[in-house]
Design a protein around this motif. Structure first.
Motif, short mmCIF file in Angstrom:
data_model
loop_
_atom_site.label_atom_id
_atom_site.label_comp_id
_atom_site.label_asym_id
_atom_site.label_seq_id
_atom_site.Cartn_x
_atom_site.Cartn_y
_atom_site.Cartn_z
N PHE A 137 0.80 -1.22 0.00
CA PHE A 137 0.00 0.00 0.00
C PHE A 137 0.84 1.28 0.00
CE2 PHE A 137 0.72 -0.97 4.43
CZ PHE A 137 0.99 0.27 5.00
N LEU A 138 2.12 1.18 0.37
CA LEU A 138 2.97 2.36 0.35
C LEU A 138 3.16 2.91 -1.07
CD1 LEU A 138 5.68 1.29 2.95
CD2 LEU A 138 3.72 2.82 3.31
N ASP A 139 2.95 2.06 -2.06
CA ASP A 139 3.11 2.51 -3.44
C ASP A 139 1.96 3.42 -3.89
OD1 ASP A 139 4.83 2.35 -5.86
OD2 ASP A 139 2.97 1.58 -6.74
N VAL A 140 0.89 3.47 -3.12
CA VAL A 140 -0.23 4.35 -3.46
C VAL A 140 0.27 5.79 -3.57
CG1 VAL A 140 -2.42 5.32 -2.65
CG2 VAL A 140 -2.01 2.85 -2.49
N LEU A 141 1.08 6.22 -2.62
CA LEU A 141 1.60 7.59 -2.64
C LEU A 141 2.41 7.87 -3.89
CD1 LEU A 141 2.72 7.77 1.09
CD2 LEU A 141 0.67 8.79 0.08
N ILE A 142 3.30 6.96 -4.23
CA ILE A 142 4.13 7.14 -5.42
C ILE A 142 3.26 7.15 -6.67
CG2 ILE A 142 5.98 6.11 -6.82
CD1 ILE A 142 7.03 4.87 -4.13
N SER A 143 2.34 6.20 -6.76
CA SER A 143 1.48 6.07 -7.94
C SER A 143 0.61 7.31 -8.16
CB SER A 143 0.59 4.83 -7.81
OG SER A 143 1.37 3.67 -7.80
N CYS A 144 0.18 7.93 -7.06
CA CYS A 144 -0.65 9.13 -7.18
C CYS A 144 0.13 10.31 -7.76
CB CYS A 144 -1.22 9.52 -5.82
SG CYS A 144 -2.57 8.45 -5.28
N LEU A 145 1.44 10.30 -7.57
CA LEU A 145 2.26 11.42 -8.04
C LEU A 145 2.74 11.27 -9.48
CD1 LEU A 145 4.44 11.91 -4.83
CD2 LEU A 145 2.50 13.33 -5.60
N LEU A 146 2.70 10.05 -10.01
CA LEU A 146 3.23 9.78 -11.35
C LEU A 146 2.13 9.84 -12.41
CD1 LEU A 146 5.65 6.87 -10.44
CD2 LEU A 146 6.23 9.25 -10.95
N PRO A 147 2.50 10.19 -13.65
CA PRO A 147 1.49 10.26 -14.72
C PRO A 147 0.97 8.88 -15.08
CG PRO A 147 3.70 10.61 -15.60
CD PRO A 147 3.84 10.53 -14.11
N ARG A 148 -0.31 8.82 -15.40
CA ARG A 148 -0.97 7.58 -15.82
C ARG A 148 -2.33 7.96 -16.38
NH1 ARG A 148 -1.65 10.08 -11.10
NH2 ARG A 148 -3.78 9.85 -10.36
N ASP A 149 -2.97 7.05 -17.09
CA ASP A 149 -4.30 7.31 -17.63
C ASP A 149 -5.39 6.82 -16.70
OD1 ASP A 149 -3.53 8.57 -20.07
OD2 ASP A 149 -2.85 6.63 -20.78
N ALA A 150 -5.07 5.81 -15.89
CA ALA A 150 -6.04 5.28 -14.93
C ALA A 150 -5.29 4.78 -13.71
CB ALA A 150 -6.84 4.15 -15.55
N LEU A 151 -5.90 4.96 -12.56
CA LEU A 151 -5.31 4.49 -11.31
C LEU A 151 -6.41 3.83 -10.49
CD1 LEU A 151 -2.74 4.48 -9.49
CD2 LEU A 151 -3.64 6.56 -8.44
N PHE A 152 -6.20 2.57 -10.13
CA PHE A 152 -7.16 1.85 -9.32
C PHE A 152 -6.54 1.56 -7.97
CE2 PHE A 152 -8.33 0.94 -13.69
CZ PHE A 152 -9.69 1.21 -13.66
N ILE A 153 -7.18 2.09 -6.94
CA ILE A 153 -6.74 1.84 -5.57
C ILE A 153 -7.84 1.03 -4.89
CG2 ILE A 153 -6.05 2.88 -3.38
CD1 ILE A 153 -5.29 5.42 -5.03
N LEU A 154 -7.49 -0.17 -4.47
CA LEU A 154 -8.48 -1.05 -3.88
C LEU A 154 -8.71 -0.72 -2.41
CD1 LEU A 154 -7.46 -2.55 -6.44
CD2 LEU A 154 -7.93 -4.66 -5.25
#
Length: 195
Positions: A137-154
């Protein structure tokens, strides 16, 4: 069919059980058992053959979104990388007109135009480095800051459901996959890009 260790029939049943846990009915699960597409982490599948099979399935089931691996295949598994290559081939074939001025006989264009005509979009799951892959779950923070077209957080409930689904694959739950279920960010957060 997941027959790498001659466990194809077992893995088919495990896949159906896993999908059931996720709320996917068995009627929506298709296992392709093709002699030219062996389950083998070292074998790259034929791009054109795979693209054709995927397109037929997309058309038959009227699918408008496909989610697949990216060029890294998440774990580098050659079969996963082949899926990406086939979908990239299907969707991103360059619009090139041959010197003779006709597209007749250019099979790749037929696939490209058919994929577009069925209105199917493709999302690819981002492969991340080993550190990010196992920080859960710590990767949620990193993933939120990086560019992407879709992000799924369970949610916590969805993460537990994903873990139950993974545990259905008994024949594949070797020690390192058990660690994967415990620590992988893919059971918590998934970042995707449009192809």
């Amino acid at each position: 069919s997941g027959n790498y260790y001659n466990q194809g029939e077992i893995r088919k049943k495990e896949l159906e059980q896993s999908c059931c846990v996720l709320g996917i009915p068995a009627s929506d699960v298709t296992v392709i058992d093709h002699r030219d597409l062996p389950d083998n982490p070292a074998v790259e599948w034929d791009t054109q053959l795979l693209a054709t099979l995927v397109l037929k399935h997309v058309e038959a089931k009227n699918i408008n979104l496909v989610v697949t691996f990216d060029a890294g295949g998440v774990s580098g598994h050659a079969n996963h990388v082949s899926l990406y290559a086939a979908l990239r081939y299907s969707v991103c074939t360059l619009l090139w007109v041959p010197p003779w001025g006709t597209l007749q006989g250019c099979y790749c264009f037929e696939i490209f135009f058919l994929f577009l005509s069925v209105g199917c979009r493709v999302l690819v799951l981002e492969s991340v480095n080993l550190f990010r892959k196992y920080i859960s779950f710590l990767d949620v923070l990193i993933s939120c800051l990086l560019p992407r077209d879709a992000l799924f957080i369970l949610t916590e409930e969805e993460t537990e459901q994903a873990k139950r689904a993974m545990r259905c694959h008994h024949s594949q739950l070797l020690w390192f996959r058990r660690l994967y279920v415990l620590f992988s960010r893919y059971l918590v957060v998934n970042s995707l890009r449009l192809l």
